[in-house]
Scaffold this active site. Structure first.
Site, PDB file in Angstrom:
ATOM      1  N   LYS A   1     -41.799  36.080  24.000  1.00  0.00           N
ATOM      2  CA  LYS A   1     -43.227  35.829  24.152  1.00  0.00           C
ATOM      3  C   LYS A   1     -44.009  37.137  24.179  1.00  0.00           C
ATOM      4  O   LYS A   1     -43.534  38.143  24.706  1.00  0.00           O
ATOM      5  CB  LYS A   1     -43.496  35.022  25.423  1.00  0.00           C
ATOM      6  CG  LYS A   1     -43.059  33.573  25.321  1.00  0.00           C
ATOM      7  CD  LYS A   1     -43.862  32.711  26.275  1.00  0.00           C
ATOM      8  CE  LYS A   1     -43.842  31.266  25.822  1.00  0.00           C
ATOM      9  NZ  LYS A   1     -44.732  30.445  26.645  1.00  0.00           N
TER      10      LYS A   1
ATOM     11  N   GLU B   1     -46.066  36.379  30.964  1.00  0.00           N
ATOM     12  CA  GLU B   1     -45.773  35.392  29.919  1.00  0.00           C
ATOM     13  C   GLU B   1     -44.272  35.234  29.683  1.00  0.00           C
ATOM     14  O   GLU B   1     -43.811  34.171  29.289  1.00  0.00           O
ATOM     15  CB  GLU B   1     -46.467  35.784  28.614  1.00  0.00           C
ATOM     16  CG  GLU B   1     -47.970  35.608  28.620  1.00  0.00           C
ATOM     17  CD  GLU B   1     -48.390  34.153  28.682  1.00  0.00           C
ATOM     18  OE1 GLU B   1     -47.702  33.311  28.069  1.00  0.00           O
ATOM     19  OE2 GLU B   1     -49.388  33.851  29.369  1.00  0.00           O
TER      20      GLU B   1
ATOM     21  N   GLU C   1     -47.846  20.878  31.848  1.00  0.00           N
ATOM     22  CA  GLU C   1     -47.385  22.239  32.152  1.00  0.00           C
ATOM     23  C   GLU C   1     -48.027  22.711  33.446  1.00  0.00           C
ATOM     24  O   GLU C   1     -49.229  22.542  33.648  1.00  0.00           O
ATOM     25  CB  GLU C   1     -47.786  23.247  31.066  1.00  0.00           C
ATOM     26  CG  GLU C   1     -46.999  23.239  29.794  1.00  0.00           C
ATOM     27  CD  GLU C   1     -47.444  24.373  28.848  1.00  0.00           C
ATOM     28  OE1 GLU C   1     -48.008  25.378  29.335  1.00  0.00           O
ATOM     29  OE2 GLU C   1     -47.230  24.236  27.641  1.00  0.00           O
TER      30      GLU C   1
ATOM     31  N   GLU D   1     -38.530  33.733  28.798  1.00  0.00           N
ATOM     32  CA  GLU D   1     -38.471  33.804  27.343  1.00  0.00           C
ATOM     33  C   GLU D   1     -38.892  35.191  26.859  1.00  0.00           C
ATOM     34  O   GLU D   1     -40.076  35.536  26.889  1.00  0.00           O
ATOM     35  CB  GLU D   1     -39.376  32.727  26.728  1.00  0.00           C
ATOM     36  CG  GLU D   1     -38.950  31.310  27.077  1.00  0.00           C
ATOM     37  CD  GLU D   1     -39.948  30.270  26.628  1.00  0.00           C
ATOM     38  OE1 GLU D   1     -40.006  29.980  25.406  1.00  0.00           O
ATOM     39  OE2 GLU D   1     -40.688  29.749  27.485  1.00  0.00           O
TER      40      GLU D   1
END
Length: 362
Positions: free
Chosen positions: A321, A327, A264, A318
């Site tokens: 999250k 985030e 990541e 997303e």
């Protein structure tokens, strides 16, 4: 002994399917903590249209794995942290999990790796003691199904697994982790010709030290560089410095032969008011310049010839999250599949890539 080890690795590689041994490459993390994402079928079409041929998942969702069937995209699946306990305690659980989540899809869905857990050392549920037994049971299950030569096992660790990471030459694992889990993991990775997965985020290093770290240094842009007093090497970006800290930590424990995959890394396009580096321009620069470096087979100052495989985080923003705004905004695409910003994923895409520095960056 060293020659025997090298010969063993070469023989193992020869009789296995190609696994991250085809030079530097770029993949993406396909996270799905959101309620507005497109169907897996549409996502696979998006991946192929962008030339993305590696994807890392955080589960084994049937719809996703079925959609990836026959796509030619190499896949890393994940056994979640909450399943480590049962996987570690019972081989039968590992066998059932593998049969249900891997065997029925492979090889039409080209599963090349299983990430057992994710950042287990920082898991608030304290699952660390189950990690190595779980990895070993999954490997035994792979052997049972004769898949151990074509599917590798690893477990992504956060950079916080290092007790020291700056300067890079002082890189070392946290002492309390070394004997109970780091050495057993590295032994396992060596014995199975696998690789260490590491999650690195220069964005967080920059945010924590923006008063002393230049934005150019964080984004792979031109800068004076920093000399590591321990090894005399000069660093021109945080990414290289963080990866070399991992290499140094492996060297301390004499595991230089264990490869590293960046499972990541990424940069958010939006953040809270105090997240000064989060912007579309900076995210485009970080990911674009990183891809350029990797696809040009750019190693690190300590390992100039290291062919790194790097998984960008993440495919989509997303909305499910929690935490800081950043985030929810690491995605390179919006849920409607429009680009948040332009980033190349292939050598061909690099031909038209130009990083345009944001006003006032430095």
């Amino acid at each position: 002994m060293h020659c025997i080890l090298i010969l063993s690795i070469l023989i193992s590689s020869y009789f296995s399917l190609p696994l991250l041994a085809d030079g530097s490459s770029i993949g993406v993390n396909y996270g799905r903590i959101a309620n507005n994402l497109p169907s897996a079928f549409k996502v696979v079409k998006l991946l192929k249209s962008q030339g993305i041929d590696r994807v890392k998942l955080y589960d084994t969702d049937p719809a996703v794995l079925k959609s990836l069937s026959g796509s030619g995209i190499k896949v890393t699946v994940n056994l979640p942290n909450e399943q480590l306990f049962h996987t570690a305690r019972k081989l039968s659980y590992a066998l059932t999990w593998l049969q249900k989540n891997v065997v029925v899809y492979h090889p039409k869905t080209q599963i090349e790796a299983i990430a057992v857990g994710n950042e287990v050392f920082v898991d608030t549920h304290n699952t660390t003691k189950y990690l190595i037994p779980a990895m070993k049971n999954i490997h035994k299950a792979l052997v049972k199904f004769n898949l151990h030569n074509s599917i590798k096992i690893s477990s992504p660790i956060a950079l916080s697994a290092l007790g020291s990471s700056y300067p890079s030459s002082t890189g070392s694992f946290k002492p309390e982790l070394i004997e109970p889990v780091i050495k057993p993991m590295l032994n396992f990775l060596r014995e199975t010709s696998s690789y260490l997965m590491v999650n690195v985020y220069p964005f967080f290093a920059y945010e924590s030290n923006a008063d002393v770290i230049s934005l150019n240094y964080a984004l792979f842009r031109e800068n004076p560089g920093n000399v590591d007093p321990g090894n005399g090497l000069k660093y021109y970006n945080i990414f290289d410095a963080q990866i070399d800290a991992v290499f140094a930590a492996l060297n301390v424990l004499q595991y230089d032969d264990v490869r590293v995959v960046v499972s990541e890394t990424g940069w958010p396009s939006k953040g809270d008011s105090n997240e000064v580096g989060a912007s579309p321009q900076n995210a485009a620069a970080y990911n674009g310049n990183l891809v350029k470096k990797i696809l040009n087979n750019g190693g690190t100052p300590l390992r100039p010839n290291a062919n790194l495989t790097v998984y960008l985080f993440a495919l989509f923003n997303e909305n499910g999250k929690v935490g800081l705004t950043s985030e929810r905004n690491f995605g390179m695409f919006y849920p409607d599949m429009k680009k948040v910003y332009d980033v190349p994923f292939t050598v061909a895409g690099l031909k038209s890539y130009r990083d345009v520095p944001a006003p006032g960056s430095g």
